[in-house]
Design a protein around this motif. Structure first.
Motif, PDB file in Angstrom:
ATOM      1  N   LEU A 134       1.059   3.612  -3.361  1.00  0.00           N
ATOM      2  CA  LEU A 134       0.522   4.968  -3.253  1.00  0.00           C
ATOM      3  C   LEU A 134       1.631   6.002  -3.408  1.00  0.00           C
ATOM      4  O   LEU A 134       1.428   7.057  -4.006  1.00  0.00           O
ATOM      5  CB  LEU A 134      -0.199   5.153  -1.918  1.00  0.00           C
ATOM      6  CG  LEU A 134      -1.589   4.505  -1.827  1.00  0.00           C
ATOM      7  CD1 LEU A 134      -2.158   4.639  -0.438  1.00  0.00           C
ATOM      8  CD2 LEU A 134      -2.532   5.122  -2.856  1.00  0.00           C
ATOM      9  N   TRP A 139       3.229   7.741   3.033  1.00  0.00           N
ATOM     10  CA  TRP A 139       3.156   7.960   1.584  1.00  0.00           C
ATOM     11  C   TRP A 139       2.652   9.330   1.200  1.00  0.00           C
ATOM     12  O   TRP A 139       2.867   9.795   0.082  1.00  0.00           O
ATOM     13  CB  TRP A 139       2.289   6.889   0.915  1.00  0.00           C
ATOM     14  CG  TRP A 139       0.884   6.759   1.444  1.00  0.00           C
ATOM     15  CD1 TRP A 139       0.447   5.855   2.372  1.00  0.00           C
ATOM     16  CD2 TRP A 139      -0.258   7.536   1.074  1.00  0.00           C
ATOM     17  NE1 TRP A 139      -0.878   6.030   2.613  1.00  0.00           N
ATOM     18  CE2 TRP A 139      -1.344   7.048   1.826  1.00  0.00           C
ATOM     19  CE3 TRP A 139      -0.479   8.598   0.187  1.00  0.00           C
ATOM     20  CZ2 TRP A 139      -2.634   7.588   1.724  1.00  0.00           C
ATOM     21  CZ3 TRP A 139      -1.751   9.121   0.086  1.00  0.00           C
ATOM     22  CH2 TRP A 139      -2.816   8.623   0.849  1.00  0.00           C
ATOM     23  N   ILE A 140       1.995  10.020   2.131  1.00  0.00           N
ATOM     24  CA  ILE A 140       1.299  11.240   1.729  1.00  0.00           C
ATOM     25  C   ILE A 140       2.262  12.328   1.275  1.00  0.00           C
ATOM     26  O   ILE A 140       1.939  13.146   0.409  1.00  0.00           O
ATOM     27  CB  ILE A 140       0.390  11.719   2.879  1.00  0.00           C
ATOM     28  CG1 ILE A 140      -0.804  12.452   2.292  1.00  0.00           C
ATOM     29  CG2 ILE A 140       1.123  12.573   3.877  1.00  0.00           C
ATOM     30  CD1 ILE A 140      -1.970  12.512   3.231  1.00  0.00           C
ATOM     31  N   ILE A 150       0.850  -1.203   0.000  1.00  0.00           N
ATOM     32  CA  ILE A 150       0.000   0.000   0.000  1.00  0.00           C
ATOM     33  C   ILE A 150       0.880   1.245   0.000  1.00  0.00           C
ATOM     34  O   ILE A 150       0.706   2.153  -0.813  1.00  0.00           O
ATOM     35  CB  ILE A 150      -0.926   0.007   1.243  1.00  0.00           C
ATOM     36  CG1 ILE A 150      -1.940  -1.132   1.139  1.00  0.00           C
ATOM     37  CG2 ILE A 150      -1.638   1.348   1.376  1.00  0.00           C
ATOM     38  CD1 ILE A 150      -2.842  -1.258   2.348  1.00  0.00           C
TER      39      ILE A 150
END
Lengths: 275, 443
Positions: A80, A143-144, A76
């Motif tokens: 992402l 990941w942001i 994930i």
């Protein structure tokens, strides 16, 4: 008379084979180490071959640690991040490379300047921000940031865009494209090798990242692979052979990604889109 | 303005994804009904984690008003995470601290002074190691969670092969060196006594020591010297006793009876030398027994040897429960209930002893057949309990890590013959004093 195998070729091949073997030895040692018992692992002088091979190390690791959920979490985060990095950084890079706006070059210097700041300095402020956003113990902090553009990625993509001749841009303009369409339809497809490079870099970086997961993740079910594997080590006793087995398991996805992107890597060394 | 719309859509997707991922596990409020949620931290590996979870489950059963949420990680990562959390004001209400770090947290204002609780509610006679968390002003900062104490570990097989009698409680450090001479072998199997002994190809060493708790610190102390004075703010390295002890060590290194730092590097890890059976004796702490048993070593333990004046020293590290200074009142109360449970419940103590990582803090359990079980190695576990009588802390203070680094770095250079004993002593004395002054004089 033409020799089928000229001497210099033979020497070349021998050299390549020898260096390949040299590269292979540490990897084989790792594989063998992962198949030893603790007792055998600790032996000195070390024995190269495991005797007998402990295939059960792999099942033990898988059972001791929550490997399937670590793998899903890592995927994930990595996927992402890759999507975020490709979209945001290429868009920002396009603006820096192709659009004209006030303070453009100053802004770009600032972006590059942030690369000089060691990441560790920003950890505590970042931690507080994510804490106030209620994102602690979630995968989001991992990941942001990629979705907000990363300096190295921006730099890499800007170089790729700068290499494309202005003619393409003008032709697209004549055909009625607005800047976004130029970016999306003309420039991006021509920069596939750079995008692939960026994707692989981001994927590997995120896949192997340790510091951020250690700091942001608390519950075992949210762990990513590297810290999941590290959580097998103890203060007083570490079953090193299990750590090695875990590390080898975590290598597989990277190999897969690399095999997929390899084609573009090779293309990247040729000229991009120019005939 | 198509581009703007696209960007905002993209932003929304990102935001939605963020909420989706964070939403499920966002931090719940501190209290659920009448339950207190206690946030607890400890470092772990899979076996210790499993055990701790079992103990927590039992505690929650008998204390239904408390729910424990845990934060755990392997040793190094745990403290890295904890440091960030303390800086951000987000640390657990209660955590298990390495014994060497307790005073560091105390002197930096991160943990609660629990003198009142310790003196009123904890029965000192029943617990091992309580005094090791008392500072020079008499304040208590933690309650022991598990005790580590040092002893002399020896490899029985190597002793048998060399025909040397096992170490006894009467050994002095010179006896140890005499035995090392016979236990040190070169590639041809000749021992260090033999004139043909080849110093360049030693394959088995008599004795290994390294680091602080497993190393020189203990020898200095046994010789009547030491590193810090009782206030822990002044270096006492520059003393004739220390010089004698250092010369004893350097002599052993030069005769190759003890591996020097470079020799140890060849083993990849300092611990591997003894674990792999290439070293006959080593100072180590109780926790080492788990890996030695795992490596199938035939070993036992003896008390630390005596110095020239009959003085003995062994290092002790009391890993402890400490309470966050910023924890809310009800959580402090719950944390104390947990500590009381940990130190008084036979069940919890026995469960933890089974992991084999530490000497039980509750004396009755430590003295029980369960801990002393002669069927598991080392047979002589009683040595650890007897050692507690004369053991002391390794001068842990707020700058422990920093001064130990100066000490061990300089020792390594001394052992590699970069300089002589006198230069080592002045250099280390000044280096350590500077570390201490930088912290304590500024306060």
């Amino acid at each position: 008379m033409q020799k089928r195998f000229p001497l210099n070729k033979i020497v070349g091949y021998l050299f390549v084979i020898a260096s390949a073997l040299i590269m292979l030895v540490p990897f084989l040692t790792t594989v063998f180490n992962s198949l030893k018992t603790y007792k055998q692992y600790m032996q000195f002088p070390p024995e190269w071959l495991p005797n007998p091979a402990q295939w059960s190390n792999y099942t033990t690791v898988w059972e001791q640690a929550n490997f399937s959920s670590y793998t899903i979490n890592s995927l994930i985060v990595a996927i992402l991040s890759v999507i975020g990095a490709l979209l945001s950084s290429s868009m920002i890079a396009f603006a820096f490379a192709r659009l004209r706006f006030p303070f453009r070059d100053t802004l770009f210097m600032i972006v590059l300047g942030t690369m000089m700041i060691p990441g560790i300095v920003t950890i505590v402020p970042q931690f507080i921000i994510f804490k106030n956003l209620g994102l602690l113990d979630t995968l989001a902090p991992l990941w942001i940031l990629e979705w907000l553009g990363q300096p190295f990625a921006i730099f890499l993509m800007r170089q790729a865009f700068l290499n494309i001749p202005k003619d393409y841009e003008e032709a697209a303009k004549l055909d009625g494209c607005n800047p976004f369409q130029i970016y999306w339809r003309v420039f991006l497809p021509m920069c596939k090798p750079s995008l692939a490079t960026l994707a692989v870099f981001t994927f590997m970086g995120k896949w192997n990242e340790i510091l951020a997961p250690v700091i942001y993740l608390i519950s075992d079910e949210n762990f990513t692979l590297p810290i999941g594997i590290l959580s097998l080590s103890g203060q007083y006793k570490t079953e090193d052979q299990l750590l090695v087995a875990g590390a080898l398991i975590s290598l597989i996805p990277i190999l897969i990604v690399f095999l997929f992107a390899e084609k573009y890597f090779v293309e990247g060394s040729k000229t991009s889109g120019l005939k | 303005m198509k581009k703007k719309r696209f960007l905002s859509v993209l932003g929304l997707i990102g935001l939605a994804a963020a909420l989706l991922i964070s939403g499920c596990s966002s931090q719940s409020s501190t209290q659920q009904g009448d339950k207190v949620e206690l946030y607890m931290g400890y470092s772990s590996d899979p076996p210790t984690k499993k055990k701790m979870e079992e103990i927590i489950a039992k505690f929650e059963q008998s204390h239904p008003h408390i729910k424990i949420k845990t934060m755990t990680a392997p040793y190094d990562d745990f403290y890295q995470k904890l440091t960030t959390q303390i800086a951000a004001g987000n640390a657990p209400d209660l955590w298990q601290s390495d014994g060497t770090k307790v005073f560091g947290y105390a002197q930096r204002g991160a943990i609660l002074d629990i003198t009142d609780y310790v003196t009123k509610e904890i029965s000192k006679d029943e617990l091992n190691g309580l005094e090791f968390n008392k500072d020079s002003e008499g304040k208590y900062w933690g309650v022991p969670q598990g005790i580590q104490v040092g002893a002399l570990f020896y490899n029985k097989d190597l002793f048998d092969k060399a025909g040397v009698p096992y170490p006894t409680a009467d050994w002095t450090w010179d006896d140890l060196k005499a035995a090392s001479v016979k236990l040190t072998l070169d590639a041809n199997g000749k021992n260090a006594d033999d004139p043909a002994f080849d110093k360049k190809s030693v394959k088995q060493y008599g004795f290994a020591f390294f680091g602080s708790s497993r190393g020189a610190f203990n020898i200095l102390k046994a010789y009547g010297g030491g590193v810090l004075d009782p206030t822990l703010t002044k270096s006492i390295i520059n003393s004739p006793e220390n010089k004698k002890a250092v010369e004893w060590m350097v002599d052993g290194m030069q005769r190759k009876l003890f591996p020097n730092p470079a020799d140890l590097k060849a083993f990849q890890s300092n611990f591997k030398a003894f674990l792999s059976g290439a070293v006959a004796m080593q100072i180590d702490i109780y926790a080492a027994t788990t890996s030695m048993n795992g490596a199938g070593l035939n070993y036992d333990v003896a008390p630390m040897p005596k110095g020239p004046d009959g003085k003995r020293f062994a290092p002790v590290i009391a890993n402890s429960w400490v309470i966050n200074k910023k924890a809310e009142e009800e959580k402090v109360k719950a944390a104390k209930e947990w500590i009381t449970y940990w130190t008084t419940s036979d069940e919890a103590q026995k469960e933890w002893t089974e992991v084999g990582e530490a000497i039980p803090v509750k004396k009755s359990v430590a003295n029980s057949e369960m801990f002393l079980n002669p069927a598991t190695k080392p047979e002589n576990k009683k040595v650890f309990l007897d050692t507690l009588e004369f053991a002391g802390t390794i001068d842990t203070n707020a700058v422990f890590t920093e001064w130990v680094k100066v000490f061990t770095d300089n020792l390594a250079e001394l052992f590699m013959d970069k300089y002589g004993t006198d230069e080592f002593i002045t250099k280390t004395d000044q280096g350590i004093q500077k570390v201490l002054d930088d912290f304590f004089k500024k306060q």
